[in-house]
Design a protein around this motif. Structure first.
Motif, mmCIF file in Angstrom:
data_model
loop_
_atom_site.group_PDB
_atom_site.id
_atom_site.type_symbol
_atom_site.label_atom_id
_atom_site.label_comp_id
_atom_site.label_asym_id
_atom_site.label_seq_id
_atom_site.Cartn_x
_atom_site.Cartn_y
_atom_site.Cartn_z
ATOM 1 N N MET A 1 46.110 44.881 50.185
ATOM 2 C CA MET A 1 45.945 43.551 49.661
ATOM 3 C C MET A 1 44.822 42.949 50.464
ATOM 4 S SD MET A 1 49.658 42.296 48.757
ATOM 5 C CE MET A 1 50.239 42.428 50.507
ATOM 6 N N LYS A 70 45.401 43.690 44.753
ATOM 7 C CA LYS A 70 46.243 44.722 45.283
ATOM 8 C C LYS A 70 45.529 45.812 45.995
ATOM 9 C CE LYS A 70 46.718 46.915 41.061
ATOM 10 N NZ LYS A 70 46.592 46.206 40.019
ATOM 11 N N ASP A 71 43.992 45.907 45.652
ATOM 12 C CA ASP A 71 43.062 46.872 46.443
ATOM 13 C C ASP A 71 41.831 46.711 45.863
ATOM 14 O OD1 ASP A 71 42.632 47.652 43.379
ATOM 15 O OD2 ASP A 71 44.423 49.226 43.472
ATOM 16 N N GLU A 74 40.578 46.184 42.477
ATOM 17 C CA GLU A 74 40.833 45.091 41.641
ATOM 18 C C GLU A 74 39.875 43.940 42.200
ATOM 19 O OE1 GLU A 74 44.627 42.305 40.014
ATOM 20 O OE2 GLU A 74 44.958 43.555 41.831
ATOM 21 N N LEU A 110 52.594 41.760 43.008
ATOM 22 C CA LEU A 110 51.308 42.365 42.675
ATOM 23 C C LEU A 110 51.606 43.551 41.856
ATOM 24 C CD1 LEU A 110 49.318 41.918 45.918
ATOM 25 C CD2 LEU A 110 49.012 40.727 43.830
#
Length: 110
Positions: A1, A70-71, A74, A110
């Motif tokens: 995150m 989240k990653d 994104e 999320l």
């Protein structure tokens, strides 16, 4: 995150960015009124007025958008949205975009 931070100098673009966040399901953004150091100093010390916008007095000279993604994919999507609205972020007085790792959250999905 990751926590994505966008300091938006062109505040008239805020609604368009948030509308695209909704369209691309970027959730949970928080928007804060913010002011740069130069703007604040110029209000307190007239000799530093060269840092302020001449002739324009605004209660807030920028908006700061915070959102947790989240990653990396994104984050890249949020950057793409931001640049599609703001244009080239390397241009001065446009926007600043950065992210920092988030190691723990509670109270959000999320």
């Amino acid at each position: 995150m990751e926590l994505v931070v966008i300091v938006l100098n062109k505040i008239d673009l805020l609604d368009e960015i948030l509308a695209l966040f909704m369209r691309y399901e970027i959730k949970g953004a928080t928007v804060l009124d913010s002011s740069g150091m130069g703007h604040l100093i110029s209000n307190q010390f007239p000799m530093f007025s060269m840092f302020a916008e001449l002739g324009k007095e605004r209660a807030s000279n920028s908006k700061t958008i915070l959102t947790v993604v989240k990653d990396e994919a994104e984050r890249k999507e949020v950057l793409s949205i931001t640049e599609s609205v703001c244009g080239d972020l390397t241009k001065p007085d446009n926007a600043i975009f950065f992210s920092v790792p988030v190691n723990f959250t509670k109270g959000m999905e999320l």
